[in-house]
Design a protein around this motif. Sequence first.
Motif, mmCIF file in Angstrom:
data_model
loop_
_atom_site.group_PDB
_atom_site.id
_atom_site.type_symbol
_atom_site.label_atom_id
_atom_site.label_comp_id
_atom_site.label_asym_id
_atom_site.label_seq_id
_atom_site.Cartn_x
_atom_site.Cartn_y
_atom_site.Cartn_z
ATOM 1 N N ARG B 76 32.604 14.162 26.939
ATOM 2 C CA ARG B 76 32.328 13.723 28.317
ATOM 3 C C ARG B 76 31.547 14.781 29.076
ATOM 4 N N GLY B 106 34.669 5.660 22.018
ATOM 5 C CA GLY B 106 34.140 4.414 22.576
ATOM 6 C C GLY B 106 34.441 4.284 24.061
ATOM 7 N N ALA B 107 34.678 3.037 24.505
ATOM 8 C CA ALA B 107 34.885 2.744 25.925
ATOM 9 C C ALA B 107 36.108 3.466 26.494
ATOM 10 N N GLU B 108 37.092 3.776 25.630
ATOM 11 C CA GLU B 108 38.283 4.497 26.108
ATOM 12 C C GLU B 108 37.901 5.865 26.662
ATOM 13 N N GLY B 111 34.108 4.582 29.272
ATOM 14 C CA GLY B 111 34.075 3.319 30.017
ATOM 15 C C GLY B 111 33.686 3.492 31.480
ATOM 16 N N CYS B 112 34.288 4.430 32.189
ATOM 17 C CA CYS B 112 34.014 4.622 33.606
ATOM 18 C C CYS B 112 32.664 5.291 33.826
ATOM 19 N N PRO B 115 29.407 2.358 32.409
ATOM 20 C CA PRO B 115 30.021 1.018 32.411
ATOM 21 C C PRO B 115 29.170 -0.074 31.777
ATOM 22 N N TYR B 116 27.843 0.106 31.744
ATOM 23 C CA TYR B 116 26.990 -0.981 31.244
ATOM 24 C C TYR B 116 26.354 -0.658 29.894
ATOM 25 N N LYS B 118 25.647 -0.210 25.956
ATOM 26 C CA LYS B 118 25.959 -0.784 24.659
ATOM 27 C C LYS B 118 26.046 0.381 23.671
ATOM 28 N N TYR B 119 27.090 0.410 22.851
ATOM 29 C CA TYR B 119 27.320 1.544 21.945
ATOM 30 C C TYR B 119 26.627 1.331 20.608
#
Lengths: 336, 336
Positions: B76, B106-108, B111-112, B115-116, B118-119
């Motif tokens: 992050r 991933g999104a975990e 995610g914040c 937000p948009y 694609k992985y």
Amino acid sequence: MVRQSCLPKSSALVNVPGCKIGAMEDSCTYLLALEGGGTRSQAVVLDIAGHLLGEGSAADVNANFVPFEQAQAAAREAVIAALQAAGVSGRQVVHFALGLVGLRLGAETFGCLLPYAKYHYFTEREVTFARAGVFRPHGVALVAATGASAFGVRSDDGRQAFGGGWGSLLGDEGSAYAIGLQALRGAARAFEGRLEIATEMVAVVCEHFGLHAADFRQQLVQLAYHKPLSRAEVASLAPRVAQLAQQGDPLAMRILDKAAADLSALALFVARQLFTAEEAFAMIVAGGLVNAGELILGNLRRSLAQAFPQARLMIGAEAPALALGRLALFNLSQHT
Amino acid sequence: MVRQSCLPKSSALVNVPGCKIGAMEDSCTYLLALEGGGTRSQAVVLDIAGHLLGEGSAADVNANFVPFEQAQAAAREAVIAALQAAGVSGRQVVHFALGLVGLRLGAETFGCLLPYAKYHYFTEREVTFARAGVFRPHGVALVAATGASAFGVRSDDGRQAFGGGWGSLLGDEGSAYAIGLQALRGAARAFEGRLEIATEMVAVVCEHFGLHAADFRQQLVQLAYHKPLSRAEVASLAPRVAQLAQQGDPLAMRILDKAAADLSALALFVARQLFTAEEAFAMIVAGGLVNAGELILGNLRRSLAQAFPQARLMIGAEAPALALGRLALFNLSQHT
């Protein structure tokens, strides 16, 4: 000077075997020898004529690896076990020979146990020579064990030389560790199909460490880095490699040949520091790799015959504690 | 499909550089690439045309060495730093390319932050090819870094092959670790006077690790076993050895020659699994040892010309995160 203290102070000791009060005072003059390093400690009780009366062993006493109190306890345990096996009281021990790697123990540890003993300290190097019955070293001692090192000394002028002993990362070429490591690396390459010679090393490594050939790569990597494999565990593979070499396995033979050449180079390097080609001296080889026989000794035998034709190759096969005891008795006989 | 989410949701983002609302919607379609392994993690922000807008780096994310939460935090941190450097909001990122060794985030985790997005997941192997601009791999990628491994793939039939990568104890022949280790061992032997060739290696090792030549043996042994030296610290000596080899130091040249031969053997071993002598393919070399130039690459260049005359030697010099970003953009362009 020692006869007074040899006399048993209590009647309980009168019937100790070999100790006939008054008649043969010398026979109850006992010597205790304690030898130890990074692997284990061992003690023996000898009578003044050098007969082995009892032995005992315990855990290692190398203060670099275990706490001092633990080393002390192990040393005492080995001594007590040897006394019990010999049926001798600590009060009857008049000479105490110590050969401990990296540790000097004295009356603070053995005062109560051996109240009348005179302490005699010896080095690991002296013990190595003594293992071949050489009590007045003039030559080179090659230690071919988990590690590899060589020590040379001249009895006439006292000069000394040393080589190897840098440890598993920086050195130890020719050691059991080096043999085990090359076997693991060879097995890895054989498994990949990258080795240009045939070998049964994958099967031997699997059997020795309990791995499954089907999952060899993952299990070996897991063993090597996550466990991780200790220096002693890597070295424990060496006897298996020697066995495989004796059966003619090309990879195992290549590994043993390389180790034998490295050991020869080390021993001759030290010899050249101290001796000329025409001089006579002893070349002692001691340590577990001696068990591999000519696979390890052949190269040294030939190299020595060529470079130092007057030198004599000798195997240090005597158990270290017993060799230490004999060395101490020899020294006592010279001083009386 | 991505244009809706590209539109800034708050007025605070209107003035982000390169993002003119309505007029050029494509220009605010950003791609973020995150690459990381056992050494560090790095993120870059690219626009859809592949221009680098910002980069950020953080600690390593290899879950084998650091706890998962720590790896997550480092990942992050690298992403936030790259976004800040680019002046781009995470809401504007529509494609997120991840190439993390031994970890799938991933999104975990993001995610914040994104937000948009694609992985898109990529492997270390794909990134290595991409570092030489090879986005559709057909050939062999040789990684010559702290470790050494080679990976081969055919684009026509999908066959793959792999060699090396057994780690510092069991393998890594030709790696920076192997070079550093041989340099330390060579310095030890040179210090003893056992080396038959001249070398400045003792001085270089002293300078690199801050040791005093007068007390070299004791200080090097202390450093190696008591500190102890990490795999990365041993490997950190390799650039110094390469420098010494460039100056003509015989020991350093011998060490580099051996590493170059080992790397060639590894790369050709993998190439032979997949390609015939007449076929054309790319041979990519990536990793820190590439900086040693022909000392490392010369042997491979010659061996390759002989065994696979149609193969092309290429250097993977692009930074991994940037290469990953370009690879992801290439794949997106192929799918639209």
